[in-house]
Design a protein around this motif. Structure first.
Motif, PDB file in Angstrom:
ATOM      1  N   CYS A   1       0.868  -1.188   0.000  1.00  0.00           N
ATOM      2  CA  CYS A   1       0.000   0.000   0.000  1.00  0.00           C
ATOM      3  C   CYS A   1       0.898   1.231   0.000  1.00  0.00           C
ATOM      4  CB  CYS A   1      -0.922  -0.015   1.214  1.00  0.00           C
ATOM      5  SG  CYS A   1      -2.046  -1.431   1.256  1.00  0.00           S
ATOM      6  N   PHE A   2       1.212   1.734  -1.162  1.00  0.00           N
ATOM      7  CA  PHE A   2       2.261   2.739  -1.318  1.00  0.00           C
ATOM      8  C   PHE A   2       1.877   4.109  -0.764  1.00  0.00           C
ATOM      9  CE2 PHE A   2       2.624  -0.352  -4.782  1.00  0.00           C
ATOM     10  CZ  PHE A   2       3.923  -0.815  -4.569  1.00  0.00           C
TER      11      PHE A   2
ATOM     12  N   GLN B   1      10.631   1.705  11.584  1.00  0.00           N
ATOM     13  CA  GLN B   1      11.501   2.291  10.567  1.00  0.00           C
ATOM     14  C   GLN B   1      10.599   3.000   9.564  1.00  0.00           C
ATOM     15  OE1 GLN B   1      14.380  -0.523   8.990  1.00  0.00           O
ATOM     16  NE2 GLN B   1      14.416  -1.661  10.917  1.00  0.00           N
ATOM     17  N   ALA B   2      10.003   4.080  10.038  1.00  0.00           N
ATOM     18  CA  ALA B   2       8.959   4.770   9.277  1.00  0.00           C
ATOM     19  C   ALA B   2       9.315   6.247   9.168  1.00  0.00           C
ATOM     20  CB  ALA B   2       7.606   4.592   9.954  1.00  0.00           C
ATOM     21  N   ALA B   3       9.757   6.642   8.000  1.00  0.00           N
ATOM     22  CA  ALA B   3      10.254   8.002   7.804  1.00  0.00           C
ATOM     23  C   ALA B   3       9.175   9.063   7.962  1.00  0.00           C
ATOM     24  CB  ALA B   3      10.900   8.121   6.422  1.00  0.00           C
ATOM     25  N   ASN B   4       7.894   8.702   7.709  1.00  0.00           N
ATOM     26  CA  ASN B   4       6.813   9.691   7.752  1.00  0.00           C
ATOM     27  C   ASN B   4       5.976   9.632   9.022  1.00  0.00           C
ATOM     28  OD1 ASN B   4       7.493  10.590   5.166  1.00  0.00           O
ATOM     29  ND2 ASN B   4       6.176   9.068   4.183  1.00  0.00           N
ATOM     30  N   LEU B   5       6.269   8.705   9.913  1.00  0.00           N
ATOM     31  CA  LEU B   5       5.446   8.529  11.109  1.00  0.00           C
ATOM     32  C   LEU B   5       5.499   9.764  11.998  1.00  0.00           C
ATOM     33  CD1 LEU B   5       3.663   6.559  12.696  1.00  0.00           C
ATOM     34  CD2 LEU B   5       5.722   5.780  13.890  1.00  0.00           C
ATOM     35  N   ARG B   6       4.298  10.332  12.277  1.00  0.00           N
ATOM     36  CA  ARG B   6       4.193  11.529  13.117  1.00  0.00           C
ATOM     37  C   ARG B   6       3.494  11.264  14.447  1.00  0.00           C
ATOM     38  NH1 ARG B   6       5.388  16.281  10.509  1.00  0.00           N
ATOM     39  NH2 ARG B   6       5.620  16.153   8.245  1.00  0.00           N
ATOM     40  N   ALA B   7       2.571  10.291  14.474  1.00  0.00           N
ATOM     41  CA  ALA B   7       1.795  10.051  15.695  1.00  0.00           C
ATOM     42  C   ALA B   7       1.623   8.555  15.924  1.00  0.00           C
ATOM     43  CB  ALA B   7       0.431  10.730  15.604  1.00  0.00           C
TER      44      ALA B   7
ATOM     45  N   PHE C   1      14.190   4.456  13.059  1.00  0.00           N
ATOM     46  CA  PHE C   1      14.214   5.625  12.164  1.00  0.00           C
ATOM     47  C   PHE C   1      12.824   6.246  12.129  1.00  0.00           C
ATOM     48  CE2 PHE C   1      14.184   7.640   7.873  1.00  0.00           C
ATOM     49  CZ  PHE C   1      15.191   8.567   8.118  1.00  0.00           C
ATOM     50  N   VAL C   2      12.610   7.243  12.963  1.00  0.00           N
ATOM     51  CA  VAL C   2      11.328   7.959  13.020  1.00  0.00           C
ATOM     52  C   VAL C   2      11.627   9.459  13.138  1.00  0.00           C
ATOM     53  CG1 VAL C   2       9.819   6.134  13.888  1.00  0.00           C
ATOM     54  CG2 VAL C   2      11.276   7.412  15.488  1.00  0.00           C
ATOM     55  N   PRO C   3      12.218  10.064  12.127  1.00  0.00           N
ATOM     56  CA  PRO C   3      12.669  11.456  12.226  1.00  0.00           C
ATOM     57  C   PRO C   3      11.539  12.475  12.396  1.00  0.00           C
ATOM     58  CG  PRO C   3      12.811  10.689   9.955  1.00  0.00           C
ATOM     59  CD  PRO C   3      12.514   9.495  10.793  1.00  0.00           C
TER      60      PRO C   3
ATOM     61  N   SER D   1       7.873  -0.835   8.721  1.00  0.00           N
ATOM     62  CA  SER D   1       8.490   0.029   7.715  1.00  0.00           C
ATOM     63  C   SER D   1       7.419   0.410   6.715  1.00  0.00           C
ATOM     64  CB  SER D   1       9.636  -0.704   7.009  1.00  0.00           C
ATOM     65  OG  SER D   1      10.210   0.109   6.018  1.00  0.00           O
ATOM     66  N   SER D   2       7.080   1.711   6.669  1.00  0.00           N
ATOM     67  CA  SER D   2       5.945   2.121   5.863  1.00  0.00           C
ATOM     68  C   SER D   2       5.943   3.625   5.655  1.00  0.00           C
ATOM     69  CB  SER D   2       4.640   1.693   6.557  1.00  0.00           C
ATOM     70  OG  SER D   2       3.507   2.214   5.913  1.00  0.00           O
TER      71      SER D   2
END
Length: 327
Positions: free
Chosen positions: A71-72, A111-117, A132-134, A91-92
């Protein structure tokens, strides 16, 4: 779109999902209300899907990872009453993730670059690895075991990324070990603590936590205790809390507040140390986890309000500070 299947229809699930994938569905909610059901290993492959909610789904090892990778454009994921594998590697592209009373999982590697909450409410204490949760800024955690305080301020706090700005914690039992050198809380702007089944003196340890949050702007503390001293019995005070300066704290809400000795000490501690405080709300009611999350219907009597006002009057270091009583 919401679907509900029984076990007898699980064999048709893959064909149904393939048909749905071609419709450009953006929001999909699957609820197996007749009992937990396993789904095929790769049931989803849809670039349009943005929100996915799974309820009472049995997910085997690697299955959730497969769903996320196919699910891109997925932005929001909610898992409720799901049985998860022992370890998850998350990772998503997902931005918002909710785990609600899911069993089986003991370790989650994000390992989710876009995770905010992240909103996590489960019975078991889970080890979080934030590889990796910047962009992670908001974390809500509601553990349910008896040793939750040592877990929250131990393993969980130790691994929490320092750039998290908003933390909401809901748990019970005594506040015992709160380390005073919690560097992982140094960037917290908003802190919400719902602590239940405490003894009166336990609330004093909150001052240690505030000292670890130098940038804190908004504090919401709900801490109804199981043993309180009447506002009439304040002859034997605890030693006053050591003053410290909070240069950012603007608003404080104290829920489950009845004016006990320790509660007054905490209120005075905040009033005397918050240089920029604007409002302090005192609320006797609170949300009870034992009553279906209904607000307890209580209010201050005129006598209690006058007694508390007399204790707090003129104690604020900030000229803008106002103490507001809620019924």
């Amino acid at each position: 779109m919401t679907f509900c299947f029984g076990r007898e229809l699980s064999c048709e699930f893959e064909n149904w999902m393939r048909s749905i994938s071609g419709l450009g569905v953006e929001r999909l909610c699957l609820s197996f209300i007749c009992g937990s059901v396993s789904v095929p290993r790769d049931p989803f492959s849809d670039r349009s899907l943005e929100t996915l909610s799974l309820t009472a789904v049995l997910l085997a090892s690697g299955q959730l990872e497969g769903i996320l990778s196919s699910c891109f454009n997925l932005e929001q994921l909610t898992l409720k009453l799901c049985n998860l594998p022992y370890k998850l590697r998350f990772s998503s592209t997902v931005t918002y993730v909710t785990f609600h009373i899911c069993g089986g999982v003991k370790e989650i590697d994000f390992q989710a670059a876009n995770l905010r909450a992240l909103d996590f409410h489960c019975f078991d204490n889970v080890r979080f690895i934030f590889s990796f949760v910047p962009k992670l800024e908001n974390v809500t955690i509601h553990p349910s075991k008896a040793d939750t305080m040592s877990y929250i301020f131990g393993d969980f706090a130790r691994d929490l990324p320092a750039h998290v700005k908003s933390l909401a914690v809901r748990c019970g039992h005594e506040i015992k070990c709160i380390p005073i050198d919690m560097k992982m809380f140094r960037n917290i702007r908003q802190l919400s603590l719902s602590l239940f089944d405490l003894y009166d003196s336990d609330i004093l340890n909150i001052s240690l936590l505030l000292g670890a949050c130098p940038l804190l702007q908004y504090l919401n503390l709900t801490a109804p205790q199981v043993e309180k001293k009447s506002t009439k019995q304040r002859g034997s005070r605890e030693p006053p809390l050591s003053p410290m300066c909070h240069t950012k704290l603007k608003e404080v809400t104290l829920g489950g507040f009845y004016g006990s000795t320790s509660e007054i000490e905490v209120a005075l501690f905040i009033l005397r140390s918050a240089l920029t405080l604007e409002r302090m709300f005192l609320i006797p009611g609170y949300i009870s986890p034992h009553r279906g999350n209904l607000a307890t219907n209580v209010s201050f009597s005129d006598r209690e309000r006058y007694s508390i006002q007399r204790e707090l009057h003129g104690q604020a270091i900030s000229r803008e500070a106002v103490v507001i009583f809620y019924k």
